[in-house]
Each structure stands twice: as structure tokens, then as C-alpha cells.
Design a protein around this motif. Sequence first.
Motif, PDB file in Angstrom:
ATOM      1  N   LEU A  34       0.821  -1.211   0.000  1.00 56.66           N
ATOM      2  CA  LEU A  34       0.000   0.000   0.000  1.00 56.66           C
ATOM      3  C   LEU A  34       0.856   1.264   0.000  1.00 56.66           C
ATOM      4  CD1 LEU A  34      -2.786  -1.198   2.447  1.00 56.66           C
ATOM      5  CD2 LEU A  34      -2.994  -0.858  -0.027  1.00 56.66           C
ATOM      6  N   ARG A  35       1.982   1.235   0.703  1.00 55.13           N
ATOM      7  CA  ARG A  35       2.901   2.375   0.671  1.00 55.13           C
ATOM      8  C   ARG A  35       3.478   2.564  -0.720  1.00 55.13           C
ATOM      9  NH1 ARG A  35       6.046   1.582   6.358  1.00 55.13           N
ATOM     10  NH2 ARG A  35       4.616   2.851   7.596  1.00 55.13           N
ATOM     11  N   SER A  36       3.842   1.457  -1.364  1.00 58.89           N
ATOM     12  CA  SER A  36       4.437   1.563  -2.699  1.00 58.89           C
ATOM     13  C   SER A  36       3.444   2.111  -3.709  1.00 58.89           C
ATOM     14  CB  SER A  36       4.954   0.202  -3.172  1.00 58.89           C
ATOM     15  OG  SER A  36       3.886  -0.650  -3.566  1.00 58.89           O
ATOM     16  N   ARG A  37       2.168   1.948  -3.452  1.00 59.00           N
ATOM     17  CA  ARG A  37       1.135   2.460  -4.349  1.00 59.00           C
ATOM     18  C   ARG A  37       0.798   3.913  -4.055  1.00 59.00           C
ATOM     19  NH1 ARG A  37      -1.722  -0.673  -7.422  1.00 59.00           N
ATOM     20  NH2 ARG A  37      -1.525   1.254  -8.583  1.00 59.00           N
ATOM     21  N   GLY A  38       1.284   4.447  -2.930  1.00 61.62           N
ATOM     22  CA  GLY A  38       1.028   5.838  -2.601  1.00 61.62           C
ATOM     23  C   GLY A  38      -0.269   6.064  -1.851  1.00 61.62           C
ATOM     24  N   ALA A  39      -0.721   5.070  -1.111  1.00 62.88           N
ATOM     25  CA  ALA A  39      -1.951   5.227  -0.327  1.00 62.88           C
ATOM     26  C   ALA A  39      -1.772   6.353   0.691  1.00 62.88           C
ATOM     27  CB  ALA A  39      -2.284   3.920   0.395  1.00 62.88           C
ATOM     28  N   GLU A  40      -2.829   7.136   0.891  1.00 64.42           N
ATOM     29  CA  GLU A  40      -2.756   8.248   1.846  1.00 64.42           C
ATOM     30  C   GLU A  40      -2.572   7.760   3.273  1.00 64.42           C
ATOM     31  OE1 GLU A  40      -6.203  10.738   1.507  1.00 64.42           O
ATOM     32  OE2 GLU A  40      -5.312  11.905  -0.101  1.00 64.42           O
ATOM     33  N   THR A 115      17.036   5.203   5.169  1.00 63.95           N
ATOM     34  CA  THR A 115      16.842   3.826   4.709  1.00 63.95           C
ATOM     35  C   THR A 115      16.856   3.727   3.199  1.00 63.95           C
ATOM     36  OG1 THR A 115      14.439   4.031   4.676  1.00 63.95           O
ATOM     37  CG2 THR A 115      15.447   3.232   6.723  1.00 63.95           C
ATOM     38  N   GLY A 116      16.822   4.833   2.512  1.00 71.29           N
ATOM     39  CA  GLY A 116      16.839   4.796   1.063  1.00 71.29           C
ATOM     40  C   GLY A 116      15.467   4.569   0.456  1.00 71.29           C
ATOM     41  N   SER A 117      14.460   4.342   1.293  1.00 71.69           N
ATOM     42  CA  SER A 117      13.142   4.068   0.737  1.00 71.69           C
ATOM     43  C   SER A 117      12.528   5.320   0.118  1.00 71.69           C
ATOM     44  CB  SER A 117      12.209   3.473   1.787  1.00 71.69           C
ATOM     45  OG  SER A 117      12.020   4.360   2.849  1.00 71.69           O
ATOM     46  N   GLY A 118      13.002   6.487   0.526  1.00 71.19           N
ATOM     47  CA  GLY A 118      12.508   7.715  -0.094  1.00 71.19           C
ATOM     48  C   GLY A 118      12.852   7.752  -1.568  1.00 71.19           C
ATOM     49  N   ARG A 119      14.066   7.368  -1.894  1.00 74.58           N
ATOM     50  CA  ARG A 119      14.509   7.311  -3.287  1.00 74.58           C
ATOM     51  C   ARG A 119      13.726   6.228  -4.040  1.00 74.58           C
ATOM     52  NH1 ARG A 119      16.656  10.544  -6.283  1.00 74.58           N
ATOM     53  NH2 ARG A 119      18.232  11.184  -4.828  1.00 74.58           N
ATOM     54  N   MET A 120      13.547   5.072  -3.397  1.00 77.48           N
ATOM     55  CA  MET A 120      12.824   3.984  -4.056  1.00 77.48           C
ATOM     56  C   MET A 120      11.375   4.392  -4.324  1.00 77.48           C
ATOM     57  SD  MET A 120      12.736   1.117  -5.516  1.00 77.48           S
ATOM     58  CE  MET A 120      14.321   0.432  -5.161  1.00 77.48           C
ATOM     59  N   MET A 121      10.749   5.077  -3.367  1.00 76.89           N
ATOM     60  CA  MET A 121       9.373   5.528  -3.579  1.00 76.89           C
ATOM     61  C   MET A 121       9.320   6.517  -4.744  1.00 76.89           C
ATOM     62  SD  MET A 121       7.704   3.788  -1.555  1.00 76.89           S
ATOM     63  CE  MET A 121       6.164   4.340  -0.906  1.00 76.89           C
ATOM     64  N   HIS A 122      10.344   7.348  -4.865  1.00 71.23           N
ATOM     65  CA  HIS A 122      10.426   8.291  -5.984  1.00 71.23           C
ATOM     66  C   HIS A 122      10.493   7.527  -7.304  1.00 71.23           C
ATOM     67  CE1 HIS A 122      11.673  11.692  -8.426  1.00 71.23           C
ATOM     68  NE2 HIS A 122      12.738  10.997  -8.793  1.00 71.23           N
ATOM     69  N   TRP A 123      11.345   6.518  -7.364  1.00 69.18           N
ATOM     70  CA  TRP A 123      11.484   5.736  -8.598  1.00 69.18           C
ATOM     71  C   TRP A 123      10.198   4.979  -8.918  1.00 69.18           C
ATOM     72  CZ3 TRP A 123      16.685   3.804  -6.394  1.00 69.18           C
ATOM     73  CH2 TRP A 123      17.694   4.722  -6.680  1.00 69.18           C
ATOM     74  N   GLN A 131       2.622  -1.319 -13.929  1.00 74.72           N
ATOM     75  CA  GLN A 131       3.942  -1.814 -13.546  1.00 74.72           C
ATOM     76  C   GLN A 131       4.143  -1.693 -12.042  1.00 74.72           C
ATOM     77  OE1 GLN A 131       6.756   0.372 -15.904  1.00 74.72           O
ATOM     78  NE2 GLN A 131       6.286  -0.761 -17.779  1.00 74.72           N
ATOM     79  N   ARG A 132       3.712  -0.574 -11.462  1.00 73.71           N
ATOM     80  CA  ARG A 132       3.835  -0.358 -10.019  1.00 73.71           C
ATOM     81  C   ARG A 132       3.016  -1.398  -9.254  1.00 73.71           C
ATOM     82  NH1 ARG A 132       3.237   4.943 -10.270  1.00 73.71           N
ATOM     83  NH2 ARG A 132       1.025   4.910  -9.824  1.00 73.71           N
ATOM     84  N   SER A 133       1.820  -1.708  -9.758  1.00 70.55           N
ATOM     85  CA  SER A 133       0.977  -2.719  -9.109  1.00 70.55           C
ATOM     86  C   SER A 133       1.654  -4.081  -9.122  1.00 70.55           C
ATOM     87  CB  SER A 133      -0.372  -2.836  -9.817  1.00 70.55           C
ATOM     88  OG  SER A 133      -1.141  -1.702  -9.633  1.00 70.55           O
ATOM     89  N   VAL A 134       2.145  -4.457 -10.287  1.00 73.80           N
ATOM     90  CA  VAL A 134       2.769  -5.779 -10.421  1.00 73.80           C
ATOM     91  C   VAL A 134       4.005  -5.882  -9.537  1.00 73.80           C
ATOM     92  CG1 VAL A 134       3.999  -7.304 -12.022  1.00 73.80           C
ATOM     93  CG2 VAL A 134       1.842  -6.258 -12.710  1.00 73.80           C
ATOM     94  N   ILE A 135       4.866  -4.886  -9.569  1.00 79.11           N
ATOM     95  CA  ILE A 135       6.089  -4.941  -8.759  1.00 79.11           C
ATOM     96  C   ILE A 135       5.732  -4.945  -7.275  1.00 79.11           C
ATOM     97  CG2 ILE A 135       8.151  -3.635  -8.102  1.00 79.11           C
ATOM     98  CD1 ILE A 135       8.450  -2.988 -11.111  1.00 79.11           C
ATOM     99  N   ASN A 169      12.644  -0.585 -16.287  1.00 82.34           N
ATOM    100  CA  ASN A 169      12.491   0.860 -16.071  1.00 82.34           C
ATOM    101  C   ASN A 169      13.126   1.294 -14.751  1.00 82.34           C
ATOM    102  OD1 ASN A 169      11.179   1.235 -18.495  1.00 82.34           O
ATOM    103  ND2 ASN A 169       9.132   1.135 -17.600  1.00 82.34           N
ATOM    104  N   LEU A 170      12.948   0.499 -13.695  1.00 83.55           N
ATOM    105  CA  LEU A 170      13.580   0.819 -12.416  1.00 83.55           C
ATOM    106  C   LEU A 170      15.102   0.808 -12.543  1.00 83.55           C
ATOM    107  CD1 LEU A 170      11.498  -1.056  -9.688  1.00 83.55           C
ATOM    108  CD2 LEU A 170      11.801   1.400  -9.936  1.00 83.55           C
ATOM    109  N   ARG A 171      15.649  -0.197 -13.256  1.00 85.93           N
ATOM    110  CA  ARG A 171      17.092  -0.276 -13.452  1.00 85.93           C
ATOM    111  C   ARG A 171      17.598   0.976 -14.156  1.00 85.93           C
ATOM    112  NH1 ARG A 171      20.503  -1.129 -17.229  1.00 85.93           N
ATOM    113  NH2 ARG A 171      18.989  -1.717 -18.810  1.00 85.93           N
ATOM    114  N   GLN A 172      16.882   1.420 -15.176  1.00 81.56           N
ATOM    115  CA  GLN A 172      17.291   2.618 -15.898  1.00 81.56           C
ATOM    116  C   GLN A 172      17.218   3.869 -15.018  1.00 81.56           C
ATOM    117  OE1 GLN A 172      14.819   2.705 -19.402  1.00 81.56           O
ATOM    118  NE2 GLN A 172      15.887   0.966 -20.341  1.00 81.56           N
ATOM    119  N   LEU A 173      16.192   3.958 -14.186  1.00 87.04           N
ATOM    120  CA  LEU A 173      16.072   5.098 -13.280  1.00 87.04           C
ATOM    121  C   LEU A 173      17.224   5.123 -12.273  1.00 87.04           C
ATOM    122  CD1 LEU A 173      12.231   4.965 -12.608  1.00 87.04           C
ATOM    123  CD2 LEU A 173      13.455   6.804 -13.771  1.00 87.04           C
ATOM    124  N   VAL A 174      17.568   3.957 -11.743  1.00 87.96           N
ATOM    125  CA  VAL A 174      18.665   3.872 -10.778  1.00 87.96           C
ATOM    126  C   VAL A 174      19.981   4.257 -11.451  1.00 87.96           C
ATOM    127  CG1 VAL A 174      20.025   2.267  -9.384  1.00 87.96           C
ATOM    128  CG2 VAL A 174      17.527   2.182  -9.301  1.00 87.96           C
TER     129      VAL A 174
END
Length: 179
Positions: A34-40, A115-123, A131-135, A169-174
Motif C-alpha cells: 500500500l505504501r508503494s502504491r502511494g496510499a494516503e 533507509t533509502g526508501s525515499g529514493r525507491m518511492m520516488h522511482w 507496472q507499479r501494481s505488479v512490482i 524501467n527501475l534499473r534505468q532510473l537507478v
Amino acid sequence: MELTESTVADAKSGSTDAVSLVYRVLAPKVLGYLRSRGAEDPEGLTNEVFLAVIPRLTALEGGVAGLRTLVFSVAHARYVDETRRRTRRPVQTAYEQEYDERTTPSAEATAIEQTGSGRMMHWLGQLGEEQRSVIGLRILGDLSLEQTAQVLGKSTGAIKQLQRRGLENLRQLVERDGR
């Protein structure tokens, strides 16, 4: 801590210890999804998911795999419901940092950055919705291809393609960000 078929069977029969174990094992994964999907309010939605799942345990079929599918089907549906509710709400004013008088970042912002999760959430936010749902379901939810396909109502082949493209796409963003 992993779920076993006997734990799921005990949860189906109403064992509070087994239901508690199911929650402790799956809630962090649902929260991550739910966090990865951007739930409020991912914590609140996680609670809603389990409030909906627990009464349905007695009719559960498929053991551990069936339980995971049920939990993430409910989580995905709750996220979609929240997204629809958000679109019906009036537009809220955006946060403007220049008017914020605080001199240090919040503890939450600091923890996320460390923790680096801020960057991951950005990506993740730069990926397409599917794609976000599947990952999120495959990696954070630890669902199989078949379970993910069932949750999203797509074929297994479509899930494979979405996952492959999303990870590329994530690999390219990183790489683009030089990390």
C-alpha cells in the motif's frame, strides 16, 4: 516467520493465535504494498484489509497460496476504493516549503532518507500504474505470477511482461541517478 498450511487451517477454524500469526506475517507485506502504491493512510488501509479478511477465513480455500491471494485481492480493492474516493474530494492546497518555519526535517523524513526508501518511492512513482501494481504485489506482497494475475485480473503472460518492463524501467532510473 512463515505461514504453514497447518497455521492457515487453524486460522480457518478460528484459532486466535493462528489469526494473530497470519496478521503478523502478512500485515507488513500489505503495508509495504500500500505504501508503494502511494496510499494516503497505508496503516489504516492495512487494518481495513484484515478487518475484511478475518471473517472470510472460514470459507478460505487454497491454503497459504489462497490466503495470500485473498489478502492481496482485498488490499488491491481497498487501494482502488481509496483512489476513487480521493478523486471525488475537493483539491487540497499543495505544501509550500518556503512557508514552512521548521528548521529540521521531521523524524519520518529523516528515517525514510536514511533507509533509502525515499529514493525507491520516488522511482516507483515514475513507473506506470500497472507496472507499479505488479512490482508491489510480486516483490512486496511476495505473490506468485498466478496470484498476481488473479488479483489484477490479467493473464500470467501480461504479468510477466509488466514485471519485466517495470524492473527494466527501475534499473534505468537507478542508473540515471548514478547509484
